[in-house]
Design an enzyme around this catalytic site. Structure first.
Site, PDB file in Angstrom:
ATOM      1  N   GLY A  17       0.815  -1.216   0.000  1.00 28.11           N
ATOM      2  CA  GLY A  17       0.000   0.000   0.000  1.00 28.11           C
ATOM      3  C   GLY A  17       0.843   1.257   0.000  1.00 28.11           C
ATOM      4  O   GLY A  17       0.521   2.222   0.707  1.00 28.11           O
ATOM      5  N   ARG A  20       0.084   5.926  -1.878  1.00 27.78           N
ATOM      6  CA  ARG A  20      -0.472   7.214  -1.474  1.00 27.78           C
ATOM      7  C   ARG A  20      -0.565   7.291   0.045  1.00 27.78           C
ATOM      8  O   ARG A  20      -0.359   6.301   0.754  1.00 27.78           O
ATOM      9  CB  ARG A  20      -1.857   7.416  -2.090  1.00 27.78           C
ATOM     10  CG  ARG A  20      -2.837   6.291  -1.789  1.00 27.78           C
ATOM     11  CD  ARG A  20      -4.237   6.648  -2.293  1.00 27.78           C
ATOM     12  NE  ARG A  20      -4.252   6.889  -3.718  1.00 27.78           N
ATOM     13  CZ  ARG A  20      -4.431   5.941  -4.642  1.00 27.78           C
ATOM     14  NH1 ARG A  20      -4.600   4.682  -4.256  1.00 27.78           N
ATOM     15  NH2 ARG A  20      -4.424   6.218  -5.916  1.00 27.78           N
ATOM     16  N   LEU A  69      -2.043 -13.503  -3.492  1.00 22.90           N
ATOM     17  CA  LEU A  69      -0.826 -14.044  -2.885  1.00 22.90           C
ATOM     18  C   LEU A  69       0.205 -14.435  -3.934  1.00 22.90           C
ATOM     19  O   LEU A  69       1.407 -14.203  -3.752  1.00 22.90           O
ATOM     20  CB  LEU A  69      -1.168 -15.249  -2.012  1.00 22.90           C
ATOM     21  CG  LEU A  69       0.017 -15.922  -1.289  1.00 22.90           C
ATOM     22  CD1 LEU A  69       0.745 -14.936  -0.391  1.00 22.90           C
ATOM     23  CD2 LEU A  69      -0.469 -17.137  -0.495  1.00 22.90           C
ATOM     24  N   ASN A  92       1.028  -2.140   5.382  1.00 22.67           N
ATOM     25  CA  ASN A  92       0.258  -0.894   5.429  1.00 22.67           C
ATOM     26  C   ASN A  92      -1.030  -0.952   4.610  1.00 22.67           C
ATOM     27  O   ASN A  92      -1.987  -0.241   4.914  1.00 22.67           O
ATOM     28  CB  ASN A  92       1.132   0.261   4.924  1.00 22.67           C
ATOM     29  CG  ASN A  92       0.356   1.554   4.799  1.00 22.67           C
ATOM     30  OD1 ASN A  92      -0.037   2.148   5.795  1.00 22.67           O
ATOM     31  ND2 ASN A  92       0.097   1.972   3.556  1.00 22.67           N
ATOM     32  N   SER A 145      -4.603   0.606  13.858  1.00 23.76           N
ATOM     33  CA  SER A 145      -5.433   1.809  14.035  1.00 23.76           C
ATOM     34  C   SER A 145      -5.874   1.940  15.477  1.00 23.76           C
ATOM     35  O   SER A 145      -6.095   0.940  16.175  1.00 23.76           O
ATOM     36  CB  SER A 145      -6.666   1.732  13.131  1.00 23.76           C
ATOM     37  OG  SER A 145      -7.589   2.771  13.456  1.00 23.76           O
ATOM     38  N   TYR A 158     -13.723  -2.872  10.022  1.00 23.45           N
ATOM     39  CA  TYR A 158     -12.376  -2.295   9.925  1.00 23.45           C
ATOM     40  C   TYR A 158     -11.645  -2.427  11.267  1.00 23.45           C
ATOM     41  O   TYR A 158     -10.492  -2.875  11.332  1.00 23.45           O
ATOM     42  CB  TYR A 158     -12.477  -0.829   9.513  1.00 23.45           C
ATOM     43  CG  TYR A 158     -11.165  -0.096   9.459  1.00 23.45           C
ATOM     44  CD1 TYR A 158     -10.378  -0.133   8.315  1.00 23.45           C
ATOM     45  CD2 TYR A 158     -10.711   0.635  10.557  1.00 23.45           C
ATOM     46  CE1 TYR A 158      -9.165   0.544   8.265  1.00 23.45           C
ATOM     47  CE2 TYR A 158      -9.510   1.309  10.519  1.00 23.45           C
ATOM     48  CZ  TYR A 158      -8.738   1.266   9.370  1.00 23.45           C
ATOM     49  OH  TYR A 158      -7.547   1.921   9.332  1.00 23.45           O
ATOM     50  N   SER A 159     -12.325  -2.056  12.347  1.00 25.45           N
ATOM     51  CA  SER A 159     -11.712  -2.129  13.676  1.00 25.45           C
ATOM     52  C   SER A 159     -11.362  -3.560  14.042  1.00 25.45           C
ATOM     53  O   SER A 159     -10.323  -3.820  14.663  1.00 25.45           O
ATOM     54  CB  SER A 159     -12.666  -1.543  14.723  1.00 25.45           C
ATOM     55  OG  SER A 159     -12.960  -0.194  14.434  1.00 25.45           O
TER      56      SER A 159
END
Length: 248
Positions: A17, A20, A69, A92, A145, A158-159
């Site tokens: 990642g 950006r 993969l 990331n 995060s 996401y969490s």
């Protein structure tokens, strides 16, 4: 402690990642520190292409989906053929979320888990197998995060994935027995990325409760990532929060 027990600083670092945002900032910072960097993302941005053109002897980039993969394996082999063994990994790459859990489609949950949890675990396994097979020590940094520790509405899946990577960080550090240093960096809300899912009221609340008085910036995270890859700190199995104390 003899020097033989120390994990040396990373020299060739793989960043997922890296096209950006925080990923690009990490790539740029590691290059400025003199490291060799291989970065991939689903789309290679002009900014990443520019870095590759400016540092042809220290940068390798590619368009690779982290969930593929086989493509990731091919990318790592190419990097090692060009620069030598990879001895550092920054996980990331991730996708965000913008929906309450009750309204999140099954396919979206699967995609978030596959990208943010399954894929980095597989990439990590790939890299550490190669490092161990070469008799090398190395370092791994997982970008997680603050949502994993504090929770946040609209970011349930996401969490969950970021919390999974925090747990994997601790278990990997124990499993690898000091042959590698495995840590995580948990940024707070950035000004422009994750905060896109929040309204102005929520952002104002976060800023008000942050002692440093501002949202997290990528420039405040990259020195921590660099430290974990390059410095002798004996930090291992930790999740380092970078959020201006908003979460305490």
């Amino acid at each position: 402690m003899s020097d033989s027990t120390l994990v040396p600083p990373s020299t060739v670092v793989l960043v997922s990642g890296g096209s950006r945002g925080l990923g690009l900032a990490i790539v740029t910072d590691l290059l400025d520190a003199g490291l060799t960097v291989a970065a991939f993302a689903r789309t290679v941005t002009p900014e990443l292409e520019k870095l590759a053109a400016e540092h042809p002897d220290r940068v390798h980039v590619g368009a690779v989906d982290v969930t593929d993969l086989a493509a990731a394996q091919g990318f790592v082999r190419t990097v090692e053929a060009r620069f030598g063994p990879v001895d550092g990994l920054v996980n990331n790459a991730a996708v965000g979320q913008d929906s309450m859990h009750t309204h999140t489609a099954t396919g979206d949950i699967v995609r978030i888990v596959e990208t943010n949890l399954t894929a980095p675990l597989q990439l990590t396994r790939l890299v550490i197998r190669r490092m161990l097979g070469q008799g090398r020590r190395g370092r791994i940094v997982n970008v997680t995060s603050i949502c994993a520790q504090r929770g946040f509405p609209g970011l349930v899946a996401y969490s969950a994935t970021k919390g999974g990577m925090d747990a994997a960080t601790r278990s990997l550090a124990r499993e690898l027995g000091g042959r590698m240093l495995v840590n995580a960096v948990a940024p707070g809300f950035f000004a422009s990325e994750m905060s896109a899912v929040l309204g102005s009221t929520q952002l104002d609340q976060i800023v008000r409760r942050t002692p440093t008085g501002h949202l997290t910036e990528p420039a405040e995270v990259v020195p921590v990532v660099r430290m974990l890859l390059c410095e002798h700190t004996n930090i291992n199995g930790q999740v380092i929060v970078v959020d201006g104390a908003a979460s305490i």
